[in-house]
Scaffold this motif. Structure first.
Motif, mmCIF file in Angstrom:
data_model
loop_
_atom_site.group_PDB
_atom_site.id
_atom_site.type_symbol
_atom_site.label_atom_id
_atom_site.label_comp_id
_atom_site.label_asym_id
_atom_site.label_seq_id
_atom_site.Cartn_x
_atom_site.Cartn_y
_atom_site.Cartn_z
ATOM 1 N N ASP A 69 48.330 42.510 46.179
ATOM 2 C CA ASP A 69 48.420 42.980 44.805
ATOM 3 C C ASP A 69 47.060 42.436 43.729
ATOM 4 O O ASP A 69 46.685 42.980 42.957
ATOM 5 C CB ASP A 69 49.418 42.508 43.982
ATOM 6 N N THR A 70 46.565 41.457 44.205
ATOM 7 C CA THR A 70 45.474 40.673 43.586
ATOM 8 C C THR A 70 44.542 40.105 44.544
ATOM 9 O O THR A 70 44.752 39.608 45.708
ATOM 10 C CB THR A 70 45.900 39.323 42.727
ATOM 11 N N HIS A 111 45.028 53.253 43.524
ATOM 12 C CA HIS A 111 45.734 51.804 43.283
ATOM 13 C C HIS A 111 44.491 50.687 43.424
ATOM 14 O O HIS A 111 44.487 49.966 42.582
ATOM 15 C CB HIS A 111 46.872 51.830 43.899
ATOM 16 N N THR A 114 41.680 50.913 40.964
ATOM 17 C CA THR A 114 42.119 50.686 39.339
ATOM 18 C C THR A 114 42.869 49.485 39.185
ATOM 19 O O THR A 114 42.823 48.963 37.976
ATOM 20 C CB THR A 114 42.733 51.779 39.139
ATOM 21 N N HIS A 115 43.681 48.908 40.056
ATOM 22 C CA HIS A 115 44.712 47.759 39.903
ATOM 23 C C HIS A 115 44.385 46.746 40.730
ATOM 24 O O HIS A 115 44.396 45.465 40.154
ATOM 25 C CB HIS A 115 46.091 48.330 40.065
#
Length: 128
Positions: A69-70, A111, A114-115
């Motif tokens: 996620d990061t 995803h 962009t994230h």
């Protein structure tokens, strides 16, 4: 003899004589003696009609949680991109067995870019 079912008149079942020494291969009482029942009866083996079973496809699991996620380093960025390519390849290869693989691939790439991956700082940013 006659049988009444509601308003329908049915003929009695025919009498079938079987010698005592003969093997009883077929039933001699009940619905088996009704006319046209021989169409439903299988007297011989039908195993030769079965054929071979199709080989089931090999389904590889799609683990979307491999994409973090990061990210905090270039190593994390390379891992995220490598897992994204791996998942896109799996989805492409299993497009016959998984529905909407194109949409899943596009969503995954969107995803990631962009994230998950950080945007670069502008050229005139003070922290650059």
């Amino acid at each position: 003899l006659e049988f009444h079912i509601g308003n329908v008149l049915l003929p009695s079942q025919p009498v079938v004589r079987i010698e005592d020494g003969a093997q009883r291969k077929f039933p001699t009482t009940g619905a088996a003696l009704q006319p046209n029942f021989d169409r439903l009866r299988w007297d011989e083996s039908i195993e030769h009609l079965a054929g071979n079973a199709p080989v089931p496809p090999i389904m590889r699991p799609l683990d979307f949680t491999l994409v973090q996620d990061t990210v905090d380093s270039f190593n994390d960025v390379s891992n995220v991109l490598r897992h994204t390519v791996h998942l896109c390849t799996l989805l492409s290869n299993q497009r016959k067995y998984v529905k909407n693989t194109f949409l899943l691939r596009v969503s995954l790439v969107q995803h990631v870019f962009t994230h998950v991956l950080p945007l670069p700082l502008p050229h005139n940013h003070p922290d650059k």
